[in-house]
Design an enzyme around this catalytic site. Structure first.
Site, PDB file in Angstrom:
ATOM      1  N   HIS A 260     -37.637  -5.615  26.931  1.00 31.02           N
ATOM      2  CA  HIS A 260     -36.982  -6.851  27.609  1.00 31.02           C
ATOM      3  C   HIS A 260     -37.070  -7.992  26.650  1.00 31.02           C
ATOM      4  O   HIS A 260     -38.072  -8.126  25.805  1.00 31.02           O
ATOM      5  CB  HIS A 260     -38.007  -7.148  28.789  1.00 31.02           C
ATOM      6  CG  HIS A 260     -37.496  -7.850  29.955  1.00 31.02           C
ATOM      7  ND1 HIS A 260     -37.468  -9.435  29.685  1.00 31.02           N
ATOM      8  CD2 HIS A 260     -37.141  -7.844  31.035  1.00 31.02           C
ATOM      9  CE1 HIS A 260     -37.117  -9.916  30.539  1.00 31.02           C
ATOM     10  NE2 HIS A 260     -36.715  -8.865  31.533  1.00 31.02           N
TER      11      HIS A 260
ATOM     12  N   CYS B 242     -31.790  -7.708  30.701  1.00 32.99           N
ATOM     13  CA  CYS B 242     -32.353  -8.508  29.696  1.00 32.99           C
ATOM     14  C   CYS B 242     -32.821  -7.500  28.601  1.00 32.99           C
ATOM     15  O   CYS B 242     -33.989  -7.487  28.164  1.00 32.99           O
ATOM     16  CB  CYS B 242     -33.607  -9.208  30.543  1.00 32.99           C
ATOM     17  SG  CYS B 242     -33.199 -10.601  31.693  1.00 32.99           S
TER      18      CYS B 242
ATOM     19  N   ASP C 259     -46.528  -5.080  27.104  1.00 27.37           N
ATOM     20  CA  ASP C 259     -45.801  -5.549  28.301  1.00 27.37           C
ATOM     21  C   ASP C 259     -46.015  -4.703  29.478  1.00 27.37           C
ATOM     22  O   ASP C 259     -45.261  -3.754  29.439  1.00 27.37           O
ATOM     23  CB  ASP C 259     -44.534  -6.016  27.899  1.00 27.37           C
ATOM     24  CG  ASP C 259     -43.407  -6.126  29.088  1.00 27.37           C
ATOM     25  OD1 ASP C 259     -43.785  -6.216  30.257  1.00 27.37           O
ATOM     26  OD2 ASP C 259     -42.460  -6.383  28.872  1.00 27.37           O
TER      27      ASP C 259
ATOM     28  N   GLN D  40     -43.431  -3.225  34.028  1.00 28.05           N
ATOM     29  CA  GLN D  40     -43.076  -2.258  34.942  1.00 28.05           C
ATOM     30  C   GLN D  40     -44.084  -1.138  35.287  1.00 28.05           C
ATOM     31  O   GLN D  40     -43.867  -0.300  36.109  1.00 28.05           O
ATOM     32  CB  GLN D  40     -41.693  -1.538  34.365  1.00 28.05           C
ATOM     33  CG  GLN D  40     -40.641  -2.283  34.008  1.00 28.05           C
ATOM     34  CD  GLN D  40     -39.963  -2.729  35.496  1.00 28.05           C
ATOM     35  OE1 GLN D  40     -40.011  -1.951  36.297  1.00 28.05           O
ATOM     36  NE2 GLN D  40     -39.291  -4.003  35.488  1.00 28.05           N
TER      37      GLN D  40
ATOM     38  N   LYS E 112     -43.601  -8.319  40.767  1.00 32.33           N
ATOM     39  CA  LYS E 112     -43.242  -6.747  40.668  1.00 32.33           C
ATOM     40  C   LYS E 112     -44.289  -5.871  41.266  1.00 32.33           C
ATOM     41  O   LYS E 112     -44.050  -4.647  41.255  1.00 32.33           O
ATOM     42  CB  LYS E 112     -42.904  -6.314  39.158  1.00 32.33           C
ATOM     43  CG  LYS E 112     -41.768  -7.046  38.485  1.00 32.33           C
ATOM     44  CD  LYS E 112     -41.591  -6.580  37.242  1.00 32.33           C
ATOM     45  CE  LYS E 112     -40.900  -7.624  36.431  1.00 32.33           C
ATOM     46  NZ  LYS E 112     -39.319  -7.680  36.769  1.00 32.33           N
TER      47      LYS E 112
HETATM   48  N1  PLP Z   1     -40.625  -7.243  30.979  1.00 29.69           N
HETATM   49  C1  PLP Z   1     -40.293  -6.276  31.481  1.00 29.69           C
HETATM   50  C2  PLP Z   1     -40.355  -4.914  31.247  1.00 29.69           C
HETATM   51  C3  PLP Z   1     -39.716  -6.507  32.790  1.00 29.69           C
HETATM   52  O1  PLP Z   1     -39.110  -5.671  33.451  1.00 29.69           O
HETATM   53  C4  PLP Z   1     -39.555  -7.983  33.145  1.00 29.69           C
HETATM   54  C5  PLP Z   1     -38.692  -8.309  34.288  1.00 29.69           C
HETATM   55  O2  PLP Z   1     -37.805  -7.596  34.678  1.00 29.69           O
HETATM   56  C6  PLP Z   1     -40.148  -8.814  32.167  1.00 29.69           C
HETATM   57  C7  PLP Z   1     -40.745  -8.256  31.280  1.00 29.69           C
HETATM   58  C8  PLP Z   1     -40.226 -10.444  32.423  1.00 29.69           C
HETATM   59  O3  PLP Z   1     -41.107 -10.635  33.812  1.00 29.69           O
HETATM   60  P1  PLP Z   1     -40.995 -12.096  34.466  1.00 29.69           P
HETATM   61  O4  PLP Z   1     -39.632 -12.479  34.392  1.00 29.69           O
HETATM   62  O5  PLP Z   1     -41.871 -11.728  35.664  1.00 29.69           O
HETATM   63  O6  PLP Z   1     -41.784 -12.743  33.261  1.00 29.69           O
END
Ligand code: PLP
Length: 398
Positions: A113, A356, A190, A193, A216
């Site tokens: 992401h 993203c 990260d 998910q 999430k």
């Molecule tokens: N990393 C992953 C794999 C994601 O799916 C997302 C959000 O869609 C994020 C990071 C970013 O999360 P946040 O916008 O809650 O900071």
């Protein structure tokens, strides 16, 4: 198991087929109740007042930190409350990253992401670092066979997603941790998910940092966590300066509080943290073995259904091993926004776009995909509506 009725938004309308939990999950009544109790019976700022509301608010906020720590098998001083995954990764990129020297290397992957790419590019540019990215296989997994060539004695950090928000692939963290340990590098995961899909023993993963978002995992927006190994957090300077994160301030200088407070400058998202604590409590009461089986059965239905649609191409593993219920697909040359709009006419909420993850879209030569994500409250009727909608999209756009 009927979980849907615990989610007021879903229970209010059987015509809503919410398959966008990968973007934000829905929130159960138990979490809404906890937030409501704080706002109506305990609301005050934390860590400062001595009146009874201030004490109740502080107890609720710190109690939530305990609940989050317990759910992830961590210690309370390893749970830094942030506004989400993005904030947690940026915190590490500053507090850990600013200790790096020109020429040091960071390894990320092409599956990430943007929130696990951009902070490292910014750090690279600030510190004169080298940034490398592990490639992605045709199946949509991080190609860990490239670790050997890419991780060197100069590598200081490997940062990767536990589960891809596009392909649904689950990464083999043990291999990454072994490669990092061999050269003394840290590992940041990260987990955005991964966390909605059940309890997790974060310390047992052997990683140094684990970032995730509350929204999430059935909690409010604007709250998240950086879990950090205690020794790592203790060695890191603060990122943001201000109230609450200090031990003592004079006009000349400031000494800092120990972690996690050191990393929580200013008034925090108190009701969000209480909501996240409640979400952990709610999740602890569920039968995750049964939920995992059901999520995989429904994922299998989506994959089988798409396999029968002419022109549909799944971007990600076609099997059910080492994957979560996130299924991305392209439909011929149709624009994913058009597909998502047709699905919306069937009451189906799906994400369409680059998610993203533009480098991953480049890898598959796509401008975007349509993504269905499955949660514990997903039911067969949601999948039926999705497949009917995809069939109509194929007829109209294919
Ligand atoms: N990393 C992953 C794999 C994601 O799916 C997302 C959000 O869609 C994020 C990071 C970013 O999360 P946040 O916008 O809650 O900071």
């Amino acid at each position: 198991m009927n979980l849907r009725e615990q989610f007021p938004l879903l229970a209010s309308d059987p015509g809503i087929h919410y398959l966008d939990s990968g973007a934000s999950s829905q929130v159960p009544q138990a979490v809404l109740d906890a937030v409501h109790t704080f706002e109506t019976a305990q609301r005050a700022n934390v860590h400062r007042g001595v009146h009874r509301l201030a004490e109740a608010a502080t107890a609720a906020y710190e109690g939530a930190r305990y609940e989050i720590a317990a759910f992830f098998s961590g210690r309370r001083d390893e749970i830094v409350l942030t506004s989400g995954t993005t904030a947690a990764i940026n915190l590490v990129a500053h507090s850990f990253g600013d200790g790096l020297k020109p020429g040091d290397e960071i390894v990320i992957t092409e599956i990430e992401h943007h929130s696990n790419i951009v902070p490292w590019q910014m750090l690279r540019d600030r510190r004169g670092l080298v940034l490398k990215a592990l490639p992605v296989t045709v199946e949509g997994r991080i190609d860990l066979s490239a670790l050997d060539g890419m991780v060197t004695k100069k590598t200081k950090l490997i940062a990767l997603a536990h589960c891809s928000n596009v392909t649904g692939a689950v990464a083999d963290l043990a291999k990454v941790v072994a490669a990092a340990k061999a050269v003394g590098a840290a590992v940041l995961v990260d987990g955005a998910q991964r966390v909605p899909h059940g309890p997790l023993d974060i310390p047992a993963l052997g990683v140094d940092f684990y970032a995730f978002s509350g929204h999430k995992m059935y909690a409010p927006h604007g709250i998240g966590v950086l879990w950090g190994k205690r020794e790592r957090l203790e060695a890191m300077p603060p990122f943001l300066g201000g109230g609450d994160m200090i031990r003592h301030v004079t006009i000349e200088k400031t000494t800092y509080a120990p972690p996690p407070t050191r990393f929580e400058a200013g008034t925090p998202n108190i009701s969000g943290a209480i909501g996240l604590g409640a979400a952990c409590r709610w999740m602890s009461g569920l039968d995750w073995k049964a939920i995992a089986q059901e999520e995989m059965r429904l994922t299998g239905r989506v994959l089988d259904g798409l396999a029968k649609v002419p022109g549909a191409r799944v971007v990600g593993p076609l099997g059910l091993q080492q994957r979560i219920g996130v299924v991305s697909f392209a439909l011929g040359q149709a624009h994913p926004h058009d597909v998502a709009q047709i699905l919306d006419r069937h009451g189906v909420a799906c994400r369409g776009g680059h998610h993203c993850a533009e480098p991953l879209m480049d890898r598959f030569d796509l401008m975007g995909t349509t993504r269905a994500s499955i949660a514990p409250y997903t039911e067969d009727a949601d999948i039926d509506a999705l497949l009917e909608g995809v069939d109509e999209a194929r007829r109209l756009l294919g």
